[in-house]
Design a protein around this motif. Structure first.
Motif, PDB file in Angstrom:
ATOM      1  N   LEU A 349     -86.281  27.701   7.525  1.00  0.00           N
ATOM      2  CA  LEU A 349     -85.847  26.305   7.458  1.00  0.00           C
ATOM      3  C   LEU A 349     -84.393  26.138   7.888  1.00  0.00           C
ATOM      4  N   GLY A 350     -83.475  26.891   7.270  1.00  0.00           N
ATOM      5  CA  GLY A 350     -82.096  26.702   7.673  1.00  0.00           C
ATOM      6  C   GLY A 350     -81.093  27.000   6.587  1.00  0.00           C
ATOM      7  N   HIS A 351     -79.963  26.366   6.694  1.00  0.00           N
ATOM      8  CA  HIS A 351     -78.746  26.692   5.948  1.00  0.00           C
ATOM      9  C   HIS A 351     -78.194  25.407   5.325  1.00  0.00           C
ATOM     10  N   VAL A 352     -77.669  25.517   4.111  1.00  0.00           N
ATOM     11  CA  VAL A 352     -77.112  24.365   3.398  1.00  0.00           C
ATOM     12  C   VAL A 352     -75.726  24.742   2.893  1.00  0.00           C
ATOM     13  N   GLN A 353     -74.723  23.939   3.213  1.00  0.00           N
ATOM     14  CA  GLN A 353     -73.364  24.209   2.735  1.00  0.00           C
ATOM     15  C   GLN A 353     -72.671  22.920   2.338  1.00  0.00           C
ATOM     16  N   LEU A 354     -71.733  23.053   1.419  1.00  0.00           N
ATOM     17  CA  LEU A 354     -70.866  21.926   1.095  1.00  0.00           C
ATOM     18  C   LEU A 354     -69.947  21.636   2.276  1.00  0.00           C
ATOM     19  N   ILE A 355     -69.567  20.386   2.398  1.00  0.00           N
ATOM     20  CA  ILE A 355     -68.567  19.998   3.391  1.00  0.00           C
ATOM     21  C   ILE A 355     -67.314  19.543   2.659  1.00  0.00           C
ATOM     22  N   GLY A 356     -66.262  19.264   3.423  1.00  0.00           N
ATOM     23  CA  GLY A 356     -65.049  18.751   2.810  1.00  0.00           C
ATOM     24  C   GLY A 356     -65.346  17.464   2.057  1.00  0.00           C
ATOM     25  N   LYS A 357     -64.638  17.242   0.979  1.00  0.00           N
ATOM     26  CA  LYS A 357     -64.933  16.099   0.106  1.00  0.00           C
ATOM     27  C   LYS A 357     -64.866  14.783   0.878  1.00  0.00           C
ATOM     28  N   LEU A 358     -65.981  14.055   0.856  1.00  0.00           N
ATOM     29  CA  LEU A 358     -66.026  12.763   1.538  1.00  0.00           C
ATOM     30  C   LEU A 358     -65.084  11.763   0.877  1.00  0.00           C
ATOM     31  N   GLN A 359     -64.456  10.953   1.712  1.00  0.00           N
ATOM     32  CA  GLN A 359     -63.608   9.863   1.270  1.00  0.00           C
ATOM     33  C   GLN A 359     -64.161   8.558   1.836  1.00  0.00           C
ATOM     34  N   ALA A 360     -63.800   7.447   1.211  1.00  0.00           N
ATOM     35  CA  ALA A 360     -64.360   6.156   1.623  1.00  0.00           C
ATOM     36  C   ALA A 360     -64.118   5.897   3.106  1.00  0.00           C
ATOM     37  N   GLU A 361     -62.908   6.237   3.581  1.00  0.00           N
ATOM     38  CA  GLU A 361     -62.576   5.969   4.978  1.00  0.00           C
ATOM     39  C   GLU A 361     -63.428   6.804   5.932  1.00  0.00           C
ATOM     40  N   MET A 362     -63.905   7.954   5.466  1.00  0.00           N
ATOM     41  CA  MET A 362     -64.737   8.811   6.302  1.00  0.00           C
ATOM     42  C   MET A 362     -66.145   8.252   6.441  1.00  0.00           C
ATOM     43  N   MET A 363     -66.583   7.480   5.464  1.00  0.00           N
ATOM     44  CA  MET A 363     -67.930   6.916   5.486  1.00  0.00           C
ATOM     45  C   MET A 363     -67.986   5.529   6.098  1.00  0.00           C
ATOM     46  N   ALA A 364     -66.830   4.884   6.217  1.00  0.00           N
ATOM     47  CA  ALA A 364     -66.810   3.476   6.628  1.00  0.00           C
ATOM     48  C   ALA A 364     -67.393   3.270   8.025  1.00  0.00           C
ATOM     49  N   GLY A 365     -67.155   4.239   8.934  1.00  0.00           N
ATOM     50  CA  GLY A 365     -67.670   4.079  10.280  1.00  0.00           C
ATOM     51  C   GLY A 365     -69.183   4.102  10.339  1.00  0.00           C
TER      52      GLY A 365
END
Length: 530
Positions: A349-365
């Protein structure tokens, strides 16, 4: 403070070099570093400039909303629709904004592997050939990791530095995964987190430039030391437009480049193309000639074909009443689905990893209709993951040029069922971990930092463009040293493999032995700064 070292010149000082390296990303920069002490003249050509050190490096709004550092031209998909790719033209290439994940491909990744959608092909050399170079690359890029916590990682030697450890919310996630019978592991990360190092474990690493140059990127770890050695020369803001050959087309003689709008021709004993899988293929296609009518070194017709990117999804688990206080979140992954599947999908299936902590400005787009306050509320209570599944090589997935010379990417995702199952299983895991709200989103053609396969290596010149040492089958002194050469794209971040292979090819070019690797650092303890 702009982070730009003093350069000795504004352009090539010579007309001929032993090696001309096109591109200063992970492949080209590591190659320049590896050649700095061999007594050869080396010219490293970068189409961008140094990315400035400035306060906006750590400004999520500037980067993700206003796209401050996005400087790639538009590309076109198979239908002719324009998009802006996730490529960055700076000294250090995409590593200036990567998340510092420096992981080895696994031993079985170099062998043929069956998937429901087809076969992931065998590489022209086994894991054992790259193994000593992995260790050299880990030392060069200051990799922190744990050699024992991931059963898919077959290694006997310690990492140069110990794993950096988890912050409390991430440790809670690791404990929950362990209780489920899974094997959470520490992501091998390249950071200057030694005693006295400059890393402060901030929230502005994954997807951000490092304002204090603590990220182990290709610029900091390779280009600057190579320039300091005195034998490597760098020219910036210079775009190579063609690789030149002799009259018979059997040998590369140099490159044509444009700098500040002016054409410059530079001779070379050996040309190394390291522009990234898309731009390397495009450069070879643009270098067509009467001797190479379909593109330089393209007698097999494979240049530009077999384009691969991972099938990716972002998955966010939200607990409405529990805050996630982690700042440096990207320290954990799990590989329980790396080589196995489920009862209804008995394939990897694949690989699962954490990413850098999401911030509101990162999700706004991605979520412009949602008010910023709501995005901020969710971001403060989320744990954020990246899911990878292998994209198999398909000759119809390819890089071509439009009539105007622009880049076109014809790409249709494959092995999609495996990704759907991985998303399903990971969603179940997050809910069992106590996150009642789970959201996921597939990425599109523009998310291509893990691009590969367009100038594939192999043993048969009829079906590959390069030999096992990344030399063109048809042009004696032309090498392609980046992820273009990958016959497959295993589901791990490719950066360390690109670097290790560059060290390997440099040894091939100079006749050195992997036994000549520098002594690795001792695995000493350090202080986890926050």
């Amino acid at each position: 403070m702009n982070g730009k070292p003093a350069l000795p010149n504004d352009g090539p000082t010579g007309s001929h070099y032993d090696f001309v390296i096109v591109g200063s990303g992970m492949g080209g920069a590591t190659m320049a570093y590896a050649l700095k002490d061999v007594g050869a003249s080396v010219l490293l050509v970068e189409r961008g400039d140094f990315l400035p050190q400035e306060k906006q490096n750590w400004d999520a709004g500037a980067i993700f909303r206003r796209h401050r550092y996005q400087n790639a031209e538009q590309w076109y998909d198979g239908s002719g629709k324009a998009f802006t790719p996730g490529n960055y033209y700076y000294v250090g290439g995409n590593t200036k904004l990567y998340g510092s994940s420096l992981v080895r491909f696994r031993r079985e990744d170099f062998r043929a592997t069956e998937h429901e959608a087809g076969t992931s092909p065998e590489w022209p050399f086994p894991y054992e050939v790259l193994q000593p170079y992995y260790l050299r690359a880990e030392t060069l890029f200051r990799v922190h990791g744990d050699q024992f916590d991931d059963p898919t990682l077959d290694r006997s030697e310690p990492f140069p530095y110990p794993a950096i450890g988890h912050e409390p919310p991430v440790q809670e996630a690791a404990d929950a995964l362990t209780r489920m019978g899974l094997t959470p592991s520490s992501i091998p990360l390249g950071l200057d987190l030694r005693d006295g190092g400059s890393c402060i474990r901030c929230a502005f690493c994954d997807g951000f430039p490092c304002r204090v140059l603590a990220k182990s990127d290709a610029d900091v770890c390779c280009v600057r030391p190579a320039l300091a050695a005195g034998s490597v020369e760098l020219v910036t803001n210079a775009r190579v437009t063609r690789v030149l050959t002799n009259d018979s087309g059997s040998k590369a003689t140099g490159v044509e480049l444009l700098r500040n709008g002016a054409p410059v021709t530079v001779g070379a004993g050996t040309v190394v193309v390291s522009c990234g899988a898309v731009n390397s293929a495009a450069l070879l296609l643009r270098s067509a000639s009467p001797q190479h009518p379909d593109g330089l070194g393209n007698s097999s017709g494979t240049v530009g074909r077999h384009y691969m990117v991972h099938n990716n999804s972002v998955m966010v688990g939200v607990h409405p009443t529990r805050k996630n206080t982690a700042e440096f979140q990207k320290t954990l992954y799990f590989n329980d689905f790396y080589t196995k599947g489920t009862a209804d999908h008995p394939y990897p299936l694949g690989h699962v990893q954490l990413i850098g902590k999401l911030q509101a400005e990162m999700m706004a787009g991605q979520r412009p209709a949602i008010p910023t306050w709501a995005l901020r509320y969710a971001a403060h209570r989320s744990i954020d993951w990246w899911l990878f599944t292998e994209d198999l090589p398909d000759s119809d997935n390819r890089v071509t040029l439009t009539s105007a010379g622009d880049i076109r990417i014809n790409w249709k995702p494959n092995n999609v069922r495996a990704h759907e199952v991985l998303v399903r299983e990971t969603r179940r895991i997050l809910r069992r971990m106590g996150f009642p709200l789970v959201f996921s989103q597939r990425t599109g053609i523009e998310v291509n930092s893990h691009q590969a396969g367009t100038v594939r290596a192999g043993t048969d010149p009829a079906t590959s463009a390069l030999d096992a040492n990344c030399r063109s089958h048809g042009v004696d002194n032309l090498y392609v040293v980046d992820s273009s050469f990958f016959p497959s794209l295993p589901v791990m971040n490719p950066a360390l493999t690109i670097a290790a292979n560059a060290l390997r090819v440099a040894d091939h070019l100079t006749g050195a032995s992997p036994a000549a690797a520098p002594a690795q650092h001792t695995n000493v303890q350090h202080t986890n700064k926050r």
